[in-house]
Motif scaffolding. Structure first.
Motif, PDB file in Angstrom:
ATOM      1  N   ARG A  73      17.398 -44.197  34.554  1.00 22.64           N
ATOM      2  CA  ARG A  73      18.701 -44.686  34.125  1.00 22.64           C
ATOM      3  C   ARG A  73      18.551 -45.613  32.927  1.00 22.64           C
ATOM      4  O   ARG A  73      17.808 -46.604  32.983  1.00 22.64           O
ATOM      5  N   GLN A  77      23.119 -44.025  31.643  1.00 21.26           N
ATOM      6  CA  GLN A  77      22.893 -42.596  31.494  1.00 21.26           C
ATOM      7  C   GLN A  77      21.527 -42.214  32.041  1.00 21.26           C
ATOM      8  O   GLN A  77      20.575 -42.981  31.944  1.00 21.26           O
ATOM      9  N   ASP A  78      21.434 -41.007  32.602  1.00 23.21           N
ATOM     10  CA  ASP A  78      20.147 -40.477  33.044  1.00 23.21           C
ATOM     11  C   ASP A  78      19.431 -39.869  31.844  1.00 23.21           C
ATOM     12  O   ASP A  78      19.932 -38.935  31.214  1.00 23.21           O
TER      13      ASP A  78
END
Length: 248
Positions: A73, A77-78
């Protein structure tokens, strides 16, 4: 000259058992990415195998290679997280570990910061160093003794092959390295490379974790695990024993 040291890799890293063979790299990638297309895995595995000598010197003995791949993360966002770690040993004629580390620090300082002005001085509980535009250098205090840690951000050009033919690709790359002088006769080099430059802090912590678990064991028992064979890679003649793993 025996190499006797132990350390623990972060658990997300998967060891490449025979790094000189594409098959070993393919097996690790298949474990990490079970749904990947076999032909793509084979191409990626061959590219990774060929990249290993780029991070070694001619007299190095390759001890360990491992990689991790997944998602982390970043700012909500990944993001892709991919890292390769290599552990190698290099002969040295030092008798004083502190003087050896001091010499390595000065050599790295010249290599990284020659001609660069306005360096930022760093002062942490576990070491002091310098930071420039793309590079960071730290004289570290580890449980096993003195060490030198560096981080560099670079762009590298990779040659890739596909069904359409050969091509070149320029990608950002972070290379982090920890150099630890043994009590005498050799130094250990732990190198982490990653194109996930947005995860530099995360990979710096992984490298620091390895450094914190390092220990040199002068009383290694007979029959300890030998240095991994590294056929096809630069390595010292007459591979000595170097136990490693969870016995830190």
């Amino acid at each position: 000259m025996p190499y006797a040291f132990r350390y623990r890799l972060p658990e997300e890293f998967v060891a490449v058992r025979e790094p000189a063979t594409t098959e070993s790299w393919s097996a690790v990638l298949a474990e990490i990415m079970p749904g990947a297309i076999p032909s793509e895995l084979a191409r990626a595995a061959d590219s990774m195998r060929r990249s290993v000598p780029l991070f070694m010197e001619s007299h190095d003995t390759l001890v360990d290679v491992a990689l991790c791949m997944g998602a982390e993360r970043v700012r909500g966002q990944d993001m892709l997280s991919y890292g390769l770690v290599m552990v190698s040993a290099r002969p040295s004629d030092h008798d004083d570990r502190l003087l050896a580390a001091e010499g390595m620090y000065r050599a790295k300082e010249r290599q990284l910061f020659a001609g660069e002005a306005d360096l930022e001085e760093l002062d942490f509980p576990l070491g002091k160093g310098l930071r420039g535009r793309q590079d960071t250098l730290l004289a570290s205090k580890l449980p096993s003794g003195p060490g030198v840690m560096s981080a560099s951000l670079r762009s590298v050009t990779l040659r890739t092959t596909s069904d359409a033919g050969a091509d070149t690709q320029r990608i950002p790359m972070a290379v982090l390295q920890l150099i630890i002088p043994a009590p005498h006769d050799y130094c250990v080099y732990v190198t982490v490379s990653t194109p996930s430059v947005y995860l530099l802090d995360s990979y710096s912590e992984r490298l620091a974790h390895i450094g914190r678990t390092f220990s040199f064991d002068p009383s290694t028992p007979e029959g300890a695990p030998p240095v991994k064979e590294a056929s096809g890679f630069p390595r010292a003649a007459a591979a000595p024993a170097a136990p490693h793993g969870d016995g830190a």
